[in-house]
Design a protein around this motif. Structure first.
Motif, PDB file in Angstrom:
ATOM      1  N   PRO A 244       0.808  -1.240   0.000  1.00 38.29           N
ATOM      2  CA  PRO A 244       0.000   0.000   0.000  1.00 38.29           C
ATOM      3  C   PRO A 244       0.827   1.270   0.000  1.00 38.29           C
ATOM      4  O   PRO A 244       0.529   2.211  -0.734  1.00 38.29           O
ATOM      5  CB  PRO A 244      -0.824  -0.141   1.283  1.00 38.29           C
ATOM      6  CG  PRO A 244      -0.976  -1.601   1.467  1.00 38.29           C
ATOM      7  CD  PRO A 244       0.318  -2.209   0.993  1.00 38.29           C
ATOM      8  N   ARG A 245       1.889   1.328   0.795  1.00 33.70           N
ATOM      9  CA  ARG A 245       2.675   2.554   0.852  1.00 33.70           C
ATOM     10  C   ARG A 245       3.485   2.776  -0.417  1.00 33.70           C
ATOM     11  O   ARG A 245       3.983   3.892  -0.648  1.00 33.70           O
ATOM     12  CB  ARG A 245       3.602   2.530   2.060  1.00 33.70           C
ATOM     13  CG  ARG A 245       4.730   1.525   1.971  1.00 33.70           C
ATOM     14  CD  ARG A 245       5.654   1.630   3.156  1.00 33.70           C
ATOM     15  NE  ARG A 245       6.850   0.795   2.993  1.00 33.70           N
ATOM     16  CZ  ARG A 245       7.859   0.789   3.855  1.00 33.70           C
ATOM     17  NH1 ARG A 245       7.812   1.557   4.924  1.00 33.70           N
ATOM     18  NH2 ARG A 245       8.909   0.014   3.650  1.00 33.70           N
ATOM     19  N   GLU A 246       3.671   1.734  -1.233  1.00 31.26           N
ATOM     20  CA  GLU A 246       4.426   1.853  -2.477  1.00 31.26           C
ATOM     21  C   GLU A 246       3.531   2.183  -3.670  1.00 31.26           C
ATOM     22  O   GLU A 246       4.052   2.479  -4.749  1.00 31.26           O
ATOM     23  CB  GLU A 246       5.172   0.549  -2.751  1.00 31.26           C
ATOM     24  CG  GLU A 246       6.196   0.201  -1.691  1.00 31.26           C
ATOM     25  CD  GLU A 246       6.717  -1.219  -1.807  1.00 31.26           C
ATOM     26  OE1 GLU A 246       7.713  -1.546  -1.146  1.00 31.26           O
ATOM     27  OE2 GLU A 246       6.116  -2.011  -2.558  1.00 31.26           O
ATOM     28  N   ARG A 247       2.233   2.135  -3.487  1.00 27.23           N
ATOM     29  CA  ARG A 247       1.320   2.456  -4.588  1.00 27.23           C
ATOM     30  C   ARG A 247       1.217   3.967  -4.768  1.00 27.23           C
ATOM     31  O   ARG A 247       1.168   4.729  -3.797  1.00 27.23           O
ATOM     32  CB  ARG A 247      -0.080   1.890  -4.302  1.00 27.23           C
ATOM     33  CG  ARG A 247      -0.147   0.362  -4.154  1.00 27.23           C
ATOM     34  CD  ARG A 247      -0.012  -0.320  -5.481  1.00 27.23           C
ATOM     35  NE  ARG A 247      -0.102  -1.769  -5.353  1.00 27.23           N
ATOM     36  CZ  ARG A 247      -1.183  -2.490  -5.662  1.00 27.23           C
ATOM     37  NH1 ARG A 247      -2.267  -1.879  -6.131  1.00 27.23           N
ATOM     38  NH2 ARG A 247      -1.176  -3.793  -5.507  1.00 27.23           N
ATOM     39  N   ARG A 248       1.169   4.396  -6.011  1.00 24.98           N
ATOM     40  CA  ARG A 248       0.938   5.808  -6.280  1.00 24.98           C
ATOM     41  C   ARG A 248      -0.484   6.172  -5.859  1.00 24.98           C
ATOM     42  O   ARG A 248      -1.374   5.329  -5.807  1.00 24.98           O
ATOM     43  CB  ARG A 248       1.149   6.109  -7.759  1.00 24.98           C
ATOM     44  CG  ARG A 248       2.579   5.862  -8.232  1.00 24.98           C
ATOM     45  CD  ARG A 248       2.760   6.287  -9.669  1.00 24.98           C
ATOM     46  NE  ARG A 248       4.149   6.119 -10.112  1.00 24.98           N
ATOM     47  CZ  ARG A 248       4.614   5.077 -10.766  1.00 24.98           C
ATOM     48  NH1 ARG A 248       3.790   4.072 -11.070  1.00 24.98           N
ATOM     49  NH2 ARG A 248       5.888   4.999 -11.119  1.00 24.98           N
TER      50      ARG A 248
END
Length: 390
Positions: A244-248
């Motif tokens: 989730p934290r790596e998704r734009r």
């Protein structure tokens, strides 16, 4: 002229705090990554690149705190030098004092918003790519025959000999990251390959043994070919599944709810999206709390120290409530409104307190409450009620 003077003091204090706090926390995190150089044979440049990619996340968290410190410092300095008293006596509008702090807060809000919505996910994606390259580099070039190495906490890698063509013979992998399930992989041959920018470890002719915690027996599965994604270090077929934290941000807004990975941890995706949208609200709440504490002129007798302590406590309570709301949003959609309510409610309450302190003549239209006396009044009334009841 006065506004520029206040803005200059606040801006210098803000950037000094931001730089100092970011440097201290970055240094503490960088020391934990020294094993990239000492244990995994990487260069200093790659070490600096990996550690610098964490700076956007640090700035996003530290910027509101630096703003809070800068506003308190500036107001306390103006108060200590009796400048606020002179400004009030000269009939200076409270909005004139507030305006430079508001301008600085707008800048901080834009910084936090741009980082949390755009820069931070990109830095996490770049960090993931670098870590993947480091693992592949360790496996293919740095790891020596017959030696055991920990690729990350809980994952141990070993191979017996180097085969022609860069392949490895006698590969062993032990994965104990999950305390409830330990897995061991043995293969006659292993090869690191790169497909579409992703690095994989392909095991051939081997077996996988899994044992659950507390179980007496274990499960043994043979395989002819098994593929690991060295980035996630799990079986990796198909495209990389970004966390989730790596998704734009645009990807979080257009999630495919039918994706098994998204469906399995949808609460984390929901919390991450709304956390990014609410982060720019916290600088506004920070300004309101600091200004409510020291915005009006205070003498030493009125206790500036108590006001500062109260502001710090209010800030800590607000941040804890924000983290609790984000955690609740992972489990239930009912937590999403709370994520927005925390900074907005803090801003409204602090703004109301500041309004009452600047316009005392309007207090006659509002009921007077001395909140500090309420706990004592309750304690004094309890014994009295007991004697009457007796």
């Amino acid at each position: 002229m006065i506004e520029r003077y206040i803005l200059r003091i606040a801006a210098v204090a803000f950037f000094a705090c931001l730089f100092a706090l970011t440097a201290i926390i970055w240094l503490s995190q960088a020391l934990r990554e020294l094993n990239l150089v000492t244990g995994k044979g990487q260069t200093i440049l790659l070490f600096l690149e990996v550690t610098m990619l964490s700076v956007p996340a640090l700035v996003m968290i530290i910027a509101p705190l630096a703003l809070f410190i800068a506003v308190l410092y500036t107001l306390n300095r103006l108060n200590s030098d009796s400048e606020l008293i002179v400004m009030n006596a000269a009939g200076l509008s409270p909005m004139t004092i507030l305006r430079p702090f508001a301008m600085l807060t707008v800048v901080v809000t834009l910084i936090v918003g741009s980082i949390t919505l755009f820069a931070m996910p990109e830095s996490f994606r770049a960090l993931r790519t670098l870590i993947s390259k480091v693992r592949a580099d360790v496996v293919t070039r740095i790891l020596q025959e017959g030696k055991f190495i920990e690729l990350e906490r809980g994952i141990t890698f070993h191979y017996r000999e180097r085969l022609p063509g860069g392949a490895m013979g006698g590969v062993m992998i032990h994965d104990s990251r999950d305390p409830k399930l330990a897995a061991a992989y043995l293969a006659e041959r292993g090869q690191v390959v790169e497909v579409d920018g992703a690095t994989y470890l392909v095991l051939e002719k081997g077996s996988m043994q899994r044992q659950e915690s507390g179980a007496r027996g274990s499960t043994l599965i043979g395989f002819e070919r098994y593929v690991f994604d060295l980035d996630q270090f799990e079986q990796g077929r198909g495209p990389i599944q970004y966390k989730p934290r790596e998704r734009r941000t645009i990807e979080l807004l257009t999630l495919d709810r039918n994706d098994p990975y998204v469906r399995s941890i949808y609460g984390r995706f929901r919390s991450e999206l709304h956390d990014r949208l609410t982060n720019p609200l916290y600088p506004l709440a920070t300004l309101a709390i600091a200004f409510a504490a020291l915005g009006s002129a205070r003498t030493t007798r009125q206790g500036r120290g108590q006001a500062i302590v109260g502001a710090v406590v209010a800030l800590v309570v607000m941040r804890i409530a924000g983290f609790a709301a984000a955690s609740f949003a992972v489990r239930s959609a009912a937590g999403v409104p709370l994520m927005y309510a925390v900074p907005l409610l803090a801003t409204a309450i602090a703004g109301f307190m500041a309004w009452r302190s600047f316009w005392p003549q309007r207090r006659q239209f509002l009921p007077e409450f001395d909140w500090a006396r309420i706990p004592g009044a309750i304690l004094l009334r309890l014994p009295f009620r007991r004697r009457v009841a007796g």
